[in-house]
Design a protein around this motif. Structure first.
Motif, mmCIF file in Angstrom:
data_model
loop_
_atom_site.group_PDB
_atom_site.id
_atom_site.type_symbol
_atom_site.label_atom_id
_atom_site.label_comp_id
_atom_site.label_asym_id
_atom_site.label_seq_id
_atom_site.Cartn_x
_atom_site.Cartn_y
_atom_site.Cartn_z
ATOM 1 N N PRO A 190 0.950 -1.422 0.064
ATOM 2 C CA PRO A 190 0.041 0.160 0.014
ATOM 3 C C PRO A 190 0.882 1.155 -0.036
ATOM 4 C CG PRO A 190 -0.667 -1.340 1.827
ATOM 5 C CD PRO A 190 0.543 -1.943 1.236
ATOM 6 N N CYS A 191 2.153 1.137 0.400
ATOM 7 C CA CYS A 191 3.040 2.550 0.464
ATOM 8 C C CYS A 191 2.409 3.332 1.391
ATOM 9 C CB CYS A 191 3.452 2.778 -0.864
ATOM 10 S SG CYS A 191 4.001 1.629 -2.043
ATOM 11 N N ASP A 192 1.701 3.204 2.482
ATOM 12 C CA ASP A 192 1.383 4.290 3.274
ATOM 13 C C ASP A 192 2.093 4.665 4.210
ATOM 14 O OD1 ASP A 192 1.286 1.771 4.587
ATOM 15 O OD2 ASP A 192 -1.025 1.656 5.128
ATOM 16 N N LEU A 193 1.801 5.888 5.113
ATOM 17 C CA LEU A 193 2.716 6.600 5.941
ATOM 18 C C LEU A 193 2.023 7.415 6.738
ATOM 19 C CD1 LEU A 193 2.529 9.314 4.552
ATOM 20 C CD2 LEU A 193 4.100 8.390 2.680
ATOM 21 N N THR A 194 2.754 8.143 7.770
ATOM 22 C CA THR A 194 2.094 8.914 8.524
ATOM 23 C C THR A 194 2.606 10.133 8.035
ATOM 24 O OG1 THR A 194 3.906 8.932 10.263
ATOM 25 C CG2 THR A 194 2.217 7.546 10.595
ATOM 26 N N TRP A 195 1.845 11.292 8.535
ATOM 27 C CA TRP A 195 1.895 12.737 7.734
ATOM 28 C C TRP A 195 1.386 13.947 8.738
ATOM 29 C CZ3 TRP A 195 -1.857 15.903 6.285
ATOM 30 C CH2 TRP A 195 -3.183 15.248 5.946
ATOM 31 N N ARG A 196 1.785 15.001 8.652
ATOM 32 C CA ARG A 196 1.101 16.271 9.189
ATOM 33 C C ARG A 196 1.611 17.548 8.334
ATOM 34 N NH1 ARG A 196 4.619 18.312 13.208
ATOM 35 N NH2 ARG A 196 6.131 16.720 13.821
ATOM 36 N N GLU A 197 1.077 18.631 8.633
ATOM 37 C CA GLU A 197 1.191 19.773 7.975
ATOM 38 C C GLU A 197 1.618 20.784 9.147
ATOM 39 O OE1 GLU A 197 -1.333 21.399 4.858
ATOM 40 O OE2 GLU A 197 -1.656 19.387 4.174
ATOM 41 N N GLY A 198 2.920 21.228 9.329
ATOM 42 C CA GLY A 198 3.429 22.143 10.346
ATOM 43 C C GLY A 198 4.467 23.264 9.996
ATOM 44 N N ASP A 199 4.746 23.227 8.650
ATOM 45 C CA ASP A 199 5.848 24.180 8.287
ATOM 46 C C ASP A 199 6.942 23.935 9.129
ATOM 47 O OD1 ASP A 199 3.969 25.310 6.694
ATOM 48 O OD2 ASP A 199 3.197 26.977 8.123
ATOM 49 N N GLU A 200 7.493 22.841 9.311
ATOM 50 C CA GLU A 200 8.681 22.291 10.053
ATOM 51 C C GLU A 200 9.828 22.165 9.115
ATOM 52 O OE1 GLU A 200 7.568 19.427 12.864
ATOM 53 O OE2 GLU A 200 6.508 20.704 13.987
ATOM 54 N N ARG A 201 11.042 22.139 9.775
ATOM 55 C CA ARG A 201 12.286 21.991 8.967
ATOM 56 C C ARG A 201 12.579 20.506 8.776
ATOM 57 N NH1 ARG A 201 15.576 23.399 12.704
ATOM 58 N NH2 ARG A 201 15.515 25.561 12.249
ATOM 59 N N GLU A 202 13.106 20.387 7.563
ATOM 60 C CA GLU A 202 13.479 18.868 7.233
ATOM 61 C C GLU A 202 15.160 19.046 6.809
ATOM 62 O OE1 GLU A 202 12.374 15.411 3.892
ATOM 63 O OE2 GLU A 202 11.692 17.405 3.857
ATOM 64 N N ARG A 203 15.508 17.911 7.168
ATOM 65 C CA ARG A 203 17.052 17.686 6.920
ATOM 66 C C ARG A 203 16.977 16.458 6.190
ATOM 67 N NH1 ARG A 203 21.982 19.860 7.573
ATOM 68 N NH2 ARG A 203 21.363 21.191 9.421
ATOM 69 N N LEU A 204 17.359 16.175 4.995
ATOM 70 C CA LEU A 204 17.610 15.012 4.036
ATOM 71 C C LEU A 204 19.042 14.558 4.171
ATOM 72 C CD1 LEU A 204 15.304 17.029 1.903
ATOM 73 C CD2 LEU A 204 15.255 14.839 1.273
ATOM 74 N N TRP A 205 19.289 13.694 5.093
ATOM 75 C CA TRP A 205 20.703 13.125 5.038
ATOM 76 C C TRP A 205 21.044 12.273 3.996
ATOM 77 C CZ3 TRP A 205 24.213 15.398 8.224
ATOM 78 C CH2 TRP A 205 23.804 16.053 9.221
ATOM 79 N N ILE A 206 21.913 12.345 3.177
ATOM 80 C CA ILE A 206 22.295 11.577 2.269
ATOM 81 C C ILE A 206 23.101 10.268 2.856
ATOM 82 C CG2 ILE A 206 24.211 11.064 0.336
ATOM 83 C CD1 ILE A 206 23.902 14.112 -0.283
ATOM 84 N N THR A 207 22.531 9.051 2.659
ATOM 85 C CA THR A 207 22.537 7.807 3.253
ATOM 86 C C THR A 207 23.446 6.742 2.411
ATOM 87 O OG1 THR A 207 20.460 7.303 2.879
ATOM 88 C CG2 THR A 207 21.093 7.875 5.095
ATOM 89 N N ASP A 208 23.480 7.486 0.971
ATOM 90 C CA ASP A 208 24.368 6.365 0.185
ATOM 91 C C ASP A 208 25.164 7.408 -0.618
ATOM 92 O OD1 ASP A 208 25.381 4.727 -1.681
ATOM 93 O OD2 ASP A 208 23.595 3.925 -2.244
ATOM 94 N N PRO A 209 26.431 8.061 -0.268
ATOM 95 C CA PRO A 209 27.043 8.966 -0.709
ATOM 96 C C PRO A 209 27.712 8.708 -1.946
ATOM 97 C CG PRO A 209 28.152 8.121 1.199
ATOM 98 C CD PRO A 209 26.811 7.574 1.191
ATOM 99 N N GLY A 210 27.662 7.342 -2.359
ATOM 100 C CA GLY A 210 28.427 7.010 -3.735
ATOM 101 C C GLY A 210 27.211 6.872 -4.825
ATOM 102 N N HIS A 211 26.039 7.171 -4.402
ATOM 103 C CA HIS A 211 24.854 6.928 -5.550
ATOM 104 C C HIS A 211 25.103 7.896 -6.489
ATOM 105 C CE1 HIS A 211 21.192 5.917 -7.325
ATOM 106 N NE2 HIS A 211 21.401 4.690 -6.651
#
Length: 239
Positions: free
Chosen positions: A113-134
């Protein structure tokens, strides 16, 4: 360079003034323009076009399909979904953006189903690179910081990715698998989380760089001839 089709429902931008202010010509147009500037041959397609703009001829001329959807997943005709899924297994790349985690092509290809949890709150996101050789993170630093965005959280109902390229941390404490790579048949699939319609995320250079890299990664590559279906064959000749 790969031939790219950017698909979008194109509903929010026509019905919500706040979204239209951010993407006056549509999310699809903004993404296509960014990829065009980076040398890709681009076209767009939307939900209300005949066959949702994804005719046999269009898909025949598409190396990589980007898909943005949110509120009209169920309105996508199953015959078009069948067509897209078949092309992916034959080698066409598919990049699934933000809330298109619930789209028919993605859930069909992943089998969950590819379901998840979510909410809207205008908050900060940091996307960490977890496969730096990709290849998808070429030219980036160790992370991408988005100051205001919608929050997604685990559990994320997907199969284990072949490669996890980004993992997000959010200001509220959530974490999320935000950049997931898969192989389906001969095709490559990449899910990329950022892209809520009320934020100008697709106007950012770093996000555009990710999409550019992802298109190059997902483009079809040469390989052995594929033989699908059930076949009655003679044994190969010995050498």
């Amino acid at each position: 360079m790969p031939s790219v089709t950017v698909w979008n429902e194109y509903i929010h931008e026509r019905e919500d003034d706040a979204v239209a202010e951010v993407y006056p010509d549509g999310i699809h147009a903004a993404i296509a323009a960014a990829l065009d500037e980076r040398g890709h041959e681009t076209r767009t397609a939307t939900l209300e076009e005949p066959e949702h703009g994804l005719t046999e001829a269009v898909l025949d001329d598409t190396d990589v399909l980007l898909w943005w959807g949110h509120i009209a997943h169920d309105e996508v005709d199953d015959s078009v979904v069948d067509r897209v899924v078949e092309r992916v297994t034959e080698g066409m790349g598919l990049i699934v953006l933000h809330s298109a985690h619930a789209s028919k092509p993605f859930t069909r290809l992943l089998g969950t189903p590819c379901d998840l949890t979510w909410r809207e709150g205008d908050e900060r996101e940091r996307l960490w690179i977890t496969d730096p050789g990709h290849a998808i993170v070429d030219g980036l630093g160790e992370s991408i910081v988005i100051e205001e965005t919608e929050t997604y959280g685990e559990p994320f109902g997907i199969p284990e990715p072949d490669s996890l390229v980004f993992t997000s941390w959010f200001e509220g404490g959530e974490v999320f698998r935000s950049g997931c790579c898969y192989r389906r048949g001969r095709g490559k699939v990449f899910y990329f989380r950022p892209g809520h319609e009320t934020y100008p995320i697709y106007h950012r250079d770093d996000i555009q760089q990710v999409l550019d890299n992802a298109v190059r990664w997902a483009a079809p590559s040469e390989g052995a001839d594929a033989h699908g279906g059930n076949r009655n064959v003679d044994p190969p000749e010995s050498t």
